[in-house]
Design a protein around this motif. Structure first.
Motif, PDB file in Angstrom:
ATOM      1  N   GLY A 144       0.959  -1.094   0.121  1.00 32.56           N
ATOM      2  CA  GLY A 144       0.159   0.093   0.025  1.00 32.56           C
ATOM      3  C   GLY A 144       0.832   1.143   0.109  1.00 32.56           C
ATOM      4  O   GLY A 144       0.665   2.205  -0.818  1.00 32.56           O
ATOM      5  N   LYS A 145       2.075   1.158   0.852  1.00 32.04           N
ATOM      6  CA  LYS A 145       2.787   2.409   0.915  1.00 32.04           C
ATOM      7  C   LYS A 145       3.507   2.757  -0.365  1.00 32.04           C
ATOM      8  O   LYS A 145       3.661   3.829  -0.859  1.00 32.04           O
ATOM      9  N   ALA A 146       3.973   1.486  -1.204  1.00 26.92           N
ATOM     10  CA  ALA A 146       4.509   1.499  -2.199  1.00 26.92           C
ATOM     11  C   ALA A 146       3.668   2.216  -3.358  1.00 26.92           C
ATOM     12  O   ALA A 146       4.110   2.829  -4.271  1.00 26.92           O
ATOM     13  N   CYS A 147       2.411   1.778  -3.328  1.00 21.49           N
ATOM     14  CA  CYS A 147       1.480   2.553  -4.305  1.00 21.49           C
ATOM     15  C   CYS A 147       1.305   4.048  -4.125  1.00 21.49           C
ATOM     16  O   CYS A 147       1.422   4.655  -5.060  1.00 21.49           O
ATOM     17  N   GLU A 148       1.437   4.532  -3.114  1.00 21.02           N
ATOM     18  CA  GLU A 148       1.372   5.594  -2.418  1.00 21.02           C
ATOM     19  C   GLU A 148       2.553   6.401  -2.926  1.00 21.02           C
ATOM     20  O   GLU A 148       2.363   7.632  -3.736  1.00 21.02           O
ATOM     21  N   GLY A 149       3.704   5.880  -2.704  1.00 21.67           N
ATOM     22  CA  GLY A 149       4.974   6.433  -3.171  1.00 21.67           C
ATOM     23  C   GLY A 149       5.078   6.553  -4.768  1.00 21.67           C
ATOM     24  O   GLY A 149       5.404   7.431  -5.316  1.00 21.67           O
ATOM     25  N   ILE A 150       4.482   5.404  -5.374  1.00 18.57           N
ATOM     26  CA  ILE A 150       4.486   5.374  -6.918  1.00 18.57           C
ATOM     27  C   ILE A 150       3.534   6.771  -7.355  1.00 18.57           C
ATOM     28  O   ILE A 150       4.155   7.250  -8.557  1.00 18.57           O
ATOM     29  N   ALA A 151       2.456   6.728  -6.721  1.00 13.31           N
ATOM     30  CA  ALA A 151       1.416   7.784  -7.312  1.00 13.31           C
ATOM     31  C   ALA A 151       2.242   9.083  -7.098  1.00 13.31           C
ATOM     32  O   ALA A 151       2.061   9.997  -7.904  1.00 13.31           O
ATOM     33  N   ARG A 152       3.180   9.288  -6.103  1.00 12.48           N
ATOM     34  CA  ARG A 152       3.843  10.757  -5.753  1.00 12.48           C
ATOM     35  C   ARG A 152       4.640  10.609  -6.685  1.00 12.48           C
ATOM     36  O   ARG A 152       4.903  12.063  -7.343  1.00 12.48           O
ATOM     37  N   SER A 153       5.537   9.859  -6.982  1.00 10.01           N
ATOM     38  CA  SER A 153       6.898   9.956  -7.945  1.00 10.01           C
ATOM     39  C   SER A 153       7.036   8.908  -8.890  1.00 10.01           C
ATOM     40  O   SER A 153       7.713   8.024  -8.586  1.00 10.01           O
ATOM     41  N   PRO A 154       6.136   8.816 -10.036  1.00 11.16           N
ATOM     42  CA  PRO A 154       6.063   7.939 -10.910  1.00 11.16           C
ATOM     43  C   PRO A 154       7.573   7.371 -11.347  1.00 11.16           C
ATOM     44  O   PRO A 154       7.654   6.398 -11.881  1.00 11.16           O
ATOM     45  N   GLU A 155       8.486   8.430 -11.649  1.00 14.37           N
ATOM     46  CA  GLU A 155       9.725   8.202 -12.236  1.00 14.37           C
ATOM     47  C   GLU A 155      10.624   7.192 -11.402  1.00 14.37           C
ATOM     48  O   GLU A 155      11.426   6.888 -11.789  1.00 14.37           O
ATOM     49  N   ASN A 156      10.229   7.143 -10.210  1.00 13.66           N
ATOM     50  CA  ASN A 156      11.004   6.192  -9.196  1.00 13.66           C
ATOM     51  C   ASN A 156      10.343   4.814  -9.189  1.00 13.66           C
ATOM     52  O   ASN A 156      10.658   4.032  -8.175  1.00 13.66           O
ATOM     53  N   ALA A 157       9.478   4.556  -9.976  1.00 15.01           N
ATOM     54  CA  ALA A 157       8.595   3.377  -9.994  1.00 15.01           C
ATOM     55  C   ALA A 157       9.496   2.132  -9.855  1.00 15.01           C
ATOM     56  O   ALA A 157       9.088   1.359  -8.840  1.00 15.01           O
ATOM     57  N   GLY A 158      10.377   1.837 -10.583  1.00  6.67           N
ATOM     58  CA  GLY A 158      11.196   0.528 -10.644  1.00  6.67           C
ATOM     59  C   GLY A 158      11.868   0.540  -9.437  1.00  6.67           C
ATOM     60  O   GLY A 158      11.848  -0.506  -8.749  1.00  6.67           O
ATOM     61  N   LEU A 159      12.450   1.722  -8.681  1.00 14.31           N
ATOM     62  CA  LEU A 159      13.077   1.359  -7.474  1.00 14.31           C
ATOM     63  C   LEU A 159      12.261   1.010  -6.407  1.00 14.31           C
ATOM     64  O   LEU A 159      12.467   0.210  -5.508  1.00 14.31           O
ATOM     65  N   LEU A 160      10.914   1.901  -6.303  1.00 18.58           N
ATOM     66  CA  LEU A 160      10.073   1.615  -5.373  1.00 18.58           C
ATOM     67  C   LEU A 160       9.455   0.100  -5.464  1.00 18.58           C
ATOM     68  O   LEU A 160       9.552  -0.408  -4.211  1.00 18.58           O
ATOM     69  N   THR A 161       9.235  -0.492  -6.551  1.00 14.43           N
ATOM     70  CA  THR A 161       8.908  -1.922  -6.674  1.00 14.43           C
ATOM     71  C   THR A 161       9.824  -2.697  -6.129  1.00 14.43           C
ATOM     72  O   THR A 161       9.240  -3.708  -5.370  1.00 14.43           O
ATOM     73  N   ARG A 162      11.112  -2.203  -6.566  1.00 17.40           N
ATOM     74  CA  ARG A 162      12.188  -3.508  -5.979  1.00 17.40           C
ATOM     75  C   ARG A 162      12.165  -3.435  -4.309  1.00 17.40           C
ATOM     76  O   ARG A 162      12.252  -4.186  -3.858  1.00 17.40           O
ATOM     77  N   THR A 163      12.142  -2.322  -4.099  1.00 19.53           N
ATOM     78  CA  THR A 163      12.329  -2.257  -2.475  1.00 19.53           C
ATOM     79  C   THR A 163      11.175  -2.762  -2.034  1.00 19.53           C
ATOM     80  O   THR A 163      11.153  -3.271  -1.008  1.00 19.53           O
ATOM     81  N   MET A 164       9.893  -2.558  -2.381  1.00 15.36           N
ATOM     82  CA  MET A 164       8.603  -3.145  -1.806  1.00 15.36           C
ATOM     83  C   MET A 164       8.892  -4.684  -1.985  1.00 15.36           C
ATOM     84  O   MET A 164       8.506  -5.295  -0.758  1.00 15.36           O
ATOM     85  N   LEU A 165       9.649  -5.120  -3.155  1.00 14.57           N
ATOM     86  CA  LEU A 165       9.551  -6.789  -3.046  1.00 14.57           C
ATOM     87  C   LEU A 165      10.681  -7.074  -2.102  1.00 14.57           C
ATOM     88  O   LEU A 165      10.431  -8.370  -1.397  1.00 14.57           O
TER      89      LEU A 165
END
Lengths: 79, 243, 276
Positions: free
Chosen positions: A34-55
């Motif tokens: 959920g928090k990762a979704c929030e983060g991706i919504a705010r800064s989509p350019e970091n989506a790859g990084l956020l998904t990785r950290t989430m996993l």
């Protein structure tokens, strides 16, 4: 009779172990995603990084669930 | 003091009470959360009140599903012909277990689905134009979360309908164990997937352009969160059929 | 646009109806008749108890021996071979008529491929796009394996319902992840990462790596098997009328597609974490 009771207790224990052991990882992993979704919504350019950290975070959070699974399997098949 | 006939009654009544009682907690809180958020959203956007009312009702209906499952199980426990005169311990254990698994099993999903629905109402209040995307996304997330409750329903049905009468202590405790595993194992994933779906809907309502990547992340996160309920399902099957 | 969505809805409805008729007619022996003055449709197979049927579900595999030594699960293998054959034929058909202005088949193939290609580039970077064929292949293979059960032929089981298939795929994925990590960083740095952030974390890191494989395969297996058993139980309660078909679509199409995508996405992300 005694061995039967021991076996019964092992099976009950397996059930309780997996049941309660699944609560924590489930909520925790959901919270992470959920928090990762929030983060991706705010800064989509970091989506790859956020998904990785989430996993990675979810994998660590998952390990307690895996412990429960292993202990349950041991209780069912080894005891 | 107790013969097994009265104990079958005790187990069935206790199970029915547990099923409806525990599952109503989740459904009640979830539906209240949805309605509260819908009210706040209506305050912000009085013009789109019909869309909001519709979304609220759909979301509440889906939140109610878990409680309806529990109601069905309770009815079957009471009137489904499972209370038989000379029943063994296995039947007593399975009746109690069926109630427990359905009650505890729909607690988490009720909370989770309610959270997702509430976030969707809030999102529509923020962006009334995106209501279709938001509702669709909410429904997908809720369906993912509902899967855990369906697993619990299946285990409850199996416990109810595949009860050979016997007095084996091992088998009876295995039934109770399966009920514990699936019932409480559903709580975490159901709630967790609800959080994921809610946050994804929230994100889409704030930044509608990012919807595709958010849906993707939601799928992955929800599936990972679901894995523990799958472990519980596997353990429950093993306890029911192999042990 | 509206016309198209109407057409799609009609096609889905037709699939549901055909599937229902076929699944009633082919998979199960039906009996029509009068019972105590009422007209009933009774399913002979459902006269067996649910317990028996689920036990049958676990044991319905047909084993054969090869060279008197290797046991092969023929009922799983034949479906896998069918899926493989379908994929090869599809690929050959698309390859045969490649044009600059694509035909219908080519458009479908290109669309799926370019989706995964962009996914790979987004996740692991432009330089590592040689992962695309592997990622694309495991998605298409798992997806077809999950939805092949929709075809109502007796004995047509999803291969992913047997734990061995997801486990094999999971082990294969772990090998790819670790091999590419070693190739990228060198063996020294790779081993050093297990003792990070402090040496005390070594056992937890190792368990974490194993947990990846277990959770990957158990997730796929449990979802498909759970769906199958749910359909079995509901079919028994409703006597195989209508509801199981909708459930079949939910668990076969929706859950099957989601799980195939999630498996692929997780393998891709694990690779990205390992080689970063």
């Amino acid at each position: 009779m005694e061995s039967e009771i021991i076996r019964a207790a092992a099976l009950l224990g397996a059930g309780i172990c997996m049941g309660f052991g699944a609560i924590g990882p489930g909520i925790g992993e959901g919270f992470t995603a959920g928090k990762a979704c929030e983060g991706i919504a705010r800064s989509p350019e970091n989506a790859g990084l956020l998904t990785r950290t989430m996993l990675v975070g979810q994998a660590v959070s998952e390990s307690t669930g895996i412990y429960s699974l292993v202990i349950s399997l041991l209780l069912i098949f080894a005891v | 003091m107790f013969d097994t006939f009265s104990l079958v009654h005790v187990a069935a009544y206790l199970g029915a009470g547990l099923a409806v009682g525990i599952s109503s907690i989740g459904a009640g809180i979830g539906e209240g959360y949805i309605a509260g958020n819908a009210n706040i959203a209506m305050m912000k956007q009085p013009k789109s009140n019909d869309i909001l009312l519709r979304t609220m009702l759909i979301a509440q209906a889906i939140t109610e599903t878990g409680a309806i499952f529990a109601l069905v199980i309770a009815m079957l426990l009471l009137f489904g012909g499972s209370i038989v005169p000379d029943a063994g311990w296995q039947r007593i254990a399975s009746l109690f277990g069926a109630g427990l698994v359905m009650g505890a099993g729909s607690l988490g999903t009720g909370l989770g689905i309610g959270y997702a629905g509430g976030q969707a109402c809030q999102g529509i209040g923020r962006q009334p134009r995106e209501s279709k995307v938001l509702t669709a996304n909410m429904l997908i997330g809720q369906a993912l979360s509902e899967t855990s409750a369906i697993f619990a329903l299946v285990i409850a049905m199996l416990l109810l309908y595949s009860t050979p009468d016997g007095n084996s202590i091992v088998k009876s405790f295995a039934f109770i164990g399966a009920a514990f595993a699936m019932g409480f194992g559903t709580f975490g994933p159901g709630f967790g997937i609800g959080i994921v779906a809610g946050k994804a809907v929230d994100g889409i309502s704030r930044f509608p352009k990012q919807s595709s990547i958010l849906v993707r992340t939601m799928f992955v996160g929800a599936a990972v969160s679901e894995s523990t309920s799958i472990y519980a399902l596997v353990i429950a099957f093993l306890l029911l059929f192999v042990a | 646009m509206k016309k198209k969505s109407k057409k799609a809805l009609l096609i889905i409805l037709a699939i549901i109806i055909i599937e229902g008729i076929l699944s009633i007619g082919l998979n199960h022996e039906l009996q029509f008749g009068f019972d105590e003055g009422k007209f009933v449709i009774r399913n002979i197979e459902s006269e067996k108890s649910i317990q028996d049927q689920i036990n049958h579900e676990f044991q319905q595999y047909h084993m054969i021996k090869l060279f008197r030594k290797f046991t092969i699960n023929w009922s799983v293998l034949r479906v896998i071979l069918f899926v493989d054959l379908f994929l090869i034929l599809f690929a050959a058909l698309v390859r045969r008529k490649m044009h600059l202005i694509p035909g219908k088949l080519q458009i479908v193939a290109e669309m799926i491929y370019s989706f995964f290609s962009s996914l790979v580039i987004e996740t692991v970077g432009e330089k590592k796009k040689y992962f695309t064929p592997y990622i694309f292949t495991i998605f298409v293979f798992i997806w077809l394996c999950n939805i092949v059960g929709l075809i109502p032929i007796p004995g047509n089981l999803e291969p992913t319902r047997n734990l061995n298939v997801p486990l094999g795929l999971g082990i294969m994925a772990l090998i790819v992840v670790h091999y590419s990590a070693i190739k990228e960083k060198g063996i020294k740095l790779y081993l050093k990462e297990y003792a990070e952030p402090i040496a005390f974390m070594l056992p937890i890191n190792i368990v974490g790596e194993l947990a990846k494989g277990i959770s990957l395969s158990f997730r796929l297996f449990g979802n498909i098997l759970g769906g199958a058993i749910i359909i079995l139980v509901v079919s028994n309660l409703t006597r195989f009328i209508l509801i199981p078909v909708g459930l079949n679509l939910f668990f076969g199409l929706f859950i099957g597609t989601v799980q195939a995508f999630v498996f692929t996405m997780l393998v891709l992300s694990y690779t990205a974490v390992a080689i970063k």
